[in-house]
Design a protein around this motif. Structure first.
Motif, mmCIF file in Angstrom:
data_model
loop_
_atom_site.group_PDB
_atom_site.id
_atom_site.type_symbol
_atom_site.label_atom_id
_atom_site.label_comp_id
_atom_site.label_asym_id
_atom_site.label_seq_id
_atom_site.Cartn_x
_atom_site.Cartn_y
_atom_site.Cartn_z
ATOM 1 N N UNK A 11 0.823 -1.217 0.000
ATOM 2 C CA UNK A 11 0.000 0.000 0.000
ATOM 3 C C UNK A 11 0.854 1.263 0.000
ATOM 4 N N UNK A 12 2.003 1.210 0.665
ATOM 5 C CA UNK A 12 2.841 2.401 0.791
ATOM 6 C C UNK A 12 3.933 2.469 -0.263
ATOM 7 N N UNK A 13 4.087 1.411 -1.046
ATOM 8 C CA UNK A 13 5.029 1.384 -2.174
ATOM 9 C C UNK A 13 4.262 0.776 -3.351
ATOM 10 N N UNK A 14 3.308 1.536 -3.909
ATOM 11 C CA UNK A 14 2.301 0.936 -4.797
ATOM 12 C C UNK A 14 2.736 0.791 -6.247
ATOM 13 N N UNK A 15 2.203 -0.236 -6.872
ATOM 14 C CA UNK A 15 2.353 -0.416 -8.315
ATOM 15 C C UNK A 15 1.556 0.663 -9.042
ATOM 16 N N UNK A 16 1.893 0.852 -10.311
ATOM 17 C CA UNK A 16 1.149 1.826 -11.115
ATOM 18 C C UNK A 16 -0.288 1.361 -11.330
ATOM 19 N N UNK A 17 -0.459 0.039 -11.572
ATOM 20 C CA UNK A 17 -1.780 -0.555 -11.758
ATOM 21 C C UNK A 17 -1.728 -1.990 -11.264
ATOM 22 N N UNK A 18 -2.875 -2.514 -10.844
ATOM 23 C CA UNK A 18 -2.988 -3.931 -10.512
ATOM 24 C C UNK A 18 -4.244 -4.490 -11.176
ATOM 25 N N UNK A 19 -4.200 -5.795 -11.456
ATOM 26 C CA UNK A 19 -5.412 -6.439 -11.961
ATOM 27 C C UNK A 19 -5.409 -7.903 -11.538
ATOM 28 N N UNK A 20 -6.607 -8.427 -11.368
ATOM 29 C CA UNK A 20 -6.770 -9.824 -10.961
ATOM 30 C C UNK A 20 -6.899 -10.701 -12.198
ATOM 31 N N UNK A 21 -6.095 -11.749 -12.266
ATOM 32 C CA UNK A 21 -6.158 -12.744 -13.331
ATOM 33 C C UNK A 21 -6.228 -14.103 -12.656
ATOM 34 N N UNK A 22 -7.412 -14.701 -12.605
ATOM 35 C CA UNK A 22 -7.583 -15.968 -11.905
ATOM 36 C C UNK A 22 -7.138 -15.834 -10.457
ATOM 37 N N UNK A 23 -6.216 -16.670 -9.992
ATOM 38 C CA UNK A 23 -5.778 -16.605 -8.603
ATOM 39 C C UNK A 23 -4.691 -15.554 -8.353
ATOM 40 N N UNK A 24 -4.286 -14.853 -9.409
ATOM 41 C CA UNK A 24 -3.147 -13.938 -9.312
ATOM 42 C C UNK A 24 -3.560 -12.484 -9.163
ATOM 43 N N UNK A 25 -2.701 -11.705 -8.525
ATOM 44 C CA UNK A 25 -2.713 -10.258 -8.682
ATOM 45 C C UNK A 25 -1.486 -9.901 -9.506
ATOM 46 N N UNK A 26 -1.709 -9.322 -10.668
ATOM 47 C CA UNK A 26 -0.619 -8.864 -11.524
ATOM 48 C C UNK A 26 -0.399 -7.383 -11.287
ATOM 49 N N UNK A 27 0.863 -6.986 -11.257
ATOM 50 C CA UNK A 27 1.221 -5.590 -11.003
ATOM 51 C C UNK A 27 1.972 -5.010 -12.191
ATOM 52 N N UNK A 28 1.570 -3.811 -12.564
ATOM 53 C CA UNK A 28 2.282 -3.082 -13.607
ATOM 54 C C UNK A 28 3.225 -2.105 -12.909
ATOM 55 N N UNK A 49 -2.603 -21.990 -14.574
ATOM 56 C CA UNK A 49 -2.665 -20.640 -13.998
ATOM 57 C C UNK A 49 -1.346 -19.900 -14.198
ATOM 58 N N UNK A 50 -0.242 -20.627 -14.066
ATOM 59 C CA UNK A 50 1.070 -20.017 -14.268
ATOM 60 C C UNK A 50 1.198 -19.476 -15.686
ATOM 61 N N UNK A 51 0.733 -20.236 -16.649
ATOM 62 C CA UNK A 51 0.801 -19.771 -18.043
ATOM 63 C C UNK A 51 -0.033 -18.500 -18.238
ATOM 64 N N UNK A 52 -1.189 -18.443 -17.589
ATOM 65 C CA UNK A 52 -2.015 -17.235 -17.688
ATOM 66 C C UNK A 52 -1.280 -16.021 -17.126
ATOM 67 N N UNK A 53 -0.610 -16.205 -15.988
ATOM 68 C CA UNK A 53 0.133 -15.100 -15.383
ATOM 69 C C UNK A 53 1.284 -14.672 -16.279
ATOM 70 N N UNK A 54 1.969 -15.628 -16.872
ATOM 71 C CA UNK A 54 3.080 -15.306 -17.767
ATOM 72 C C UNK A 54 2.593 -14.471 -18.943
ATOM 73 N N UNK A 55 1.487 -14.899 -19.539
ATOM 74 C CA UNK A 55 0.944 -14.139 -20.672
ATOM 75 C C UNK A 55 0.561 -12.732 -20.236
ATOM 76 N N UNK A 56 -0.072 -12.636 -19.068
ATOM 77 C CA UNK A 56 -0.496 -11.328 -18.590
ATOM 78 C C UNK A 56 0.663 -10.384 -18.366
ATOM 79 N N UNK A 57 1.757 -10.886 -17.791
ATOM 80 C CA UNK A 57 2.907 -10.016 -17.546
ATOM 81 C C UNK A 57 3.614 -9.644 -18.844
#
Length: 236
Positions: A11-28, A49-57
């Protein structure tokens, strides 16, 4: 408490954006470093799920990167089997705010202020906290503070702190190499604790890589204790 500390850290060192992809939180992270770019698992994950996260990042233009928190052994094994290498084991230290705030702080040794003075930005820039990493500080929500330390009548160090609930998190601790071992780090931490106490925080915490022996020695000398740990796993 470890979960609360990690929540306060993000919260105090925040990503520019976050989004939920299945069980993951992806951070930009927009180039702001590991902490604002790593994905975290918020539920059990599978190879699919890992493949989904890889594609998202990769869609974000980022190399796949995961934070593995203490106790996430199944996730760690999955990433290891997929060829992900360990990067930057980190420990999170905490201490009681009031205990640290009561330590002696020599007059004119540390100053709290906001927005950061130009000399604070110079110290951060010299330490590699510039551009995208400096932008993280700007987007962090208030209340937040910069601390400038002085030693030998010269600017000696800088840090950033912000509160989330009753936890104050310290980030971006930098001391000028020529003025190390003059008490600047100690004085900045005490000043940050006093600021946090005055804003109702009860815990002061920070994250540091295990290999940073001088920083670890400083925090332990201040009575800080290890509360939790994590590491990153990075792909090719």
């Amino acid at each position: 408490m470890s979960a609360a500390l990690l929540q306060a850290m993000t919260a105090t060192w925040p990503a520019a954006q976050t989004r939920r992809v299945g069980p993951w939180i992806l951070r930009e992270g927009e180039g702001g470093g590991n902490r604002v770019s790593a994905a975290t698992a918020e539920a059990p994950v599978s190879t699919d799920d890992l493949r989904d996260a890889e594609r998202g990042m990769r869609d974000l233009g980022q190399t796949p990167l995961f934070m593995v928190r203490a106790g996430e052994d199944t996730l760690d094994a999955l990433l290891d089997a997929a060829g992900y290498a360990v990067r930057d084991p980190v420990v999170v230290y905490e201490t009681d705010v009031s205990a640290l705030a009561e330590r002696d702080l020599p007059r004119l040794s540390a100053f709290t202020h906001w927005p950061p003075l130009a000399i604070v930005d110079e110290i951060w820039r010299d330490g590699g906290i510039a551009g995208p990493r400096r932008a993280v500080i700007d987007r962090a929500p208030a209340p937040k503070i910069a601390v400038l330390a002085r030693a030998d009548n010269r600017p000696a160090g800088a840090l950033f702190a912000a509160t989330h609930g009753r936890i104050a998190m310290v980030h971006a601790v930098e001391t000028l190499p020529a003025l190390r071992r003059r008490g600047a780090g100690r004085h900045m931490m005490i000043a940050a604790a006093r600021w946090a106490r005055d804003r109702g925080a009860s815990v002061l915490a920070l994250a540091v890589t295990r290999e940073n022996a001088p920083a670890v020695a400083l925090y332990e000398s201040l009575g800080m204790r290890v509360a939790t740990s994590y590491h990153y796993r990075v792909g090719a």
